[in-house]
Design a protein around this motif. Structure first.
Motif, PDB file in Angstrom:
ATOM      1  N   ARG A  48       0.830  -1.209   0.000  1.00 55.79           N
ATOM      2  CA  ARG A  48       0.000   0.000   0.000  1.00 55.79           C
ATOM      3  C   ARG A  48       0.861   1.254   0.000  1.00 55.79           C
ATOM      4  NH1 ARG A  48      -4.039   1.785   3.211  1.00 55.79           N
ATOM      5  NH2 ARG A  48      -4.996   2.479   1.339  1.00 55.79           N
ATOM      6  N   GLU A  49       1.934   1.264   0.806  1.00 58.39           N
ATOM      7  CA  GLU A  49       2.825   2.420   0.849  1.00 58.39           C
ATOM      8  C   GLU A  49       3.495   2.642  -0.498  1.00 58.39           C
ATOM      9  OE1 GLU A  49       5.554   1.947   4.050  1.00 58.39           O
ATOM     10  OE2 GLU A  49       3.972   1.991   5.570  1.00 58.39           O
ATOM     11  N   ALA A  50       3.922   1.568  -1.147  1.00 55.07           N
ATOM     12  CA  ALA A  50       4.551   1.684  -2.463  1.00 55.07           C
ATOM     13  C   ALA A  50       3.550   2.228  -3.479  1.00 55.07           C
ATOM     14  CB  ALA A  50       5.091   0.338  -2.907  1.00 55.07           C
ATOM     15  N   ASP A  51       2.309   1.782  -3.414  1.00 53.89           N
ATOM     16  CA  ASP A  51       1.280   2.286  -4.325  1.00 53.89           C
ATOM     17  C   ASP A  51       1.023   3.769  -4.089  1.00 53.89           C
ATOM     18  OD1 ASP A  51       1.037  -0.223  -5.400  1.00 53.89           O
ATOM     19  OD2 ASP A  51      -0.844  -0.709  -4.369  1.00 53.89           O
ATOM     20  N   GLN A  52       0.980   4.177  -2.825  1.00 55.33           N
ATOM     21  CA  GLN A  52       0.744   5.587  -2.512  1.00 55.33           C
ATOM     22  C   GLN A  52       1.902   6.454  -2.986  1.00 55.33           C
ATOM     23  OE1 GLN A  52      -0.069   5.614   1.664  1.00 55.33           O
ATOM     24  NE2 GLN A  52      -2.188   4.951   1.403  1.00 55.33           N
ATOM     25  N   LYS A  53       3.133   5.977  -2.815  1.00 56.97           N
ATOM     26  CA  LYS A  53       4.297   6.735  -3.303  1.00 56.97           C
ATOM     27  C   LYS A  53       4.240   6.880  -4.814  1.00 56.97           C
ATOM     28  CE  LYS A  53       7.560   5.511   0.326  1.00 56.97           C
ATOM     29  NZ  LYS A  53       8.795   4.786   0.653  1.00 56.97           N
ATOM     30  N   TRP A  54       3.847   5.815  -5.503  1.00 57.02           N
ATOM     31  CA  TRP A  54       3.774   5.843  -6.963  1.00 57.02           C
ATOM     32  C   TRP A  54       2.698   6.830  -7.406  1.00 57.02           C
ATOM     33  CZ3 TRP A  54       0.113   4.574 -10.699  1.00 57.02           C
ATOM     34  CH2 TRP A  54       0.611   4.484 -11.992  1.00 57.02           C
ATOM     35  N   LEU A  55       1.553   6.833  -6.721  1.00 55.77           N
ATOM     36  CA  LEU A  55       0.484   7.757  -7.082  1.00 55.77           C
ATOM     37  C   LEU A  55       0.901   9.206  -6.852  1.00 55.77           C
ATOM     38  CD1 LEU A  55      -2.681   5.911  -5.775  1.00 55.77           C
ATOM     39  CD2 LEU A  55      -2.078   6.383  -8.145  1.00 55.77           C
TER      40      LEU A  55
END
Length: 61
Positions: A48-55
């Motif tokens: 989830r953290e990686a997805d948020q950073k990517w977004l």
């Protein structure tokens, strides 16, 4: 159509969302997602953290 949908719901209730493993005596939950262990909870949170950073990166670009 309903039969396929119902089977997918039954399958998701019987296995971990991250590794697909079977549940033991305890189910761990994170964001209403059933997980089989603390290891999978940590993997879920990292994803989830990686997805948020990517977004955030996509919005800035």
């Amino acid at each position: 159509m309903h039969i396929g949908f119902r089977n997918s719901l039954d399958h998701s209730a019987t296995c971990c969302a991250i590794c697909g493993g079977k549940f033991g005596l305890i189910r761990h939950y994170c964001w209403r997602t059933a997980l089989c262990s603390n290891k999978c909870v940590n993997r879920f949170k990292a994803r989830r953290e990686a997805d948020q950073k990517w977004l955030r990166w996509r919005r800035a670009a």
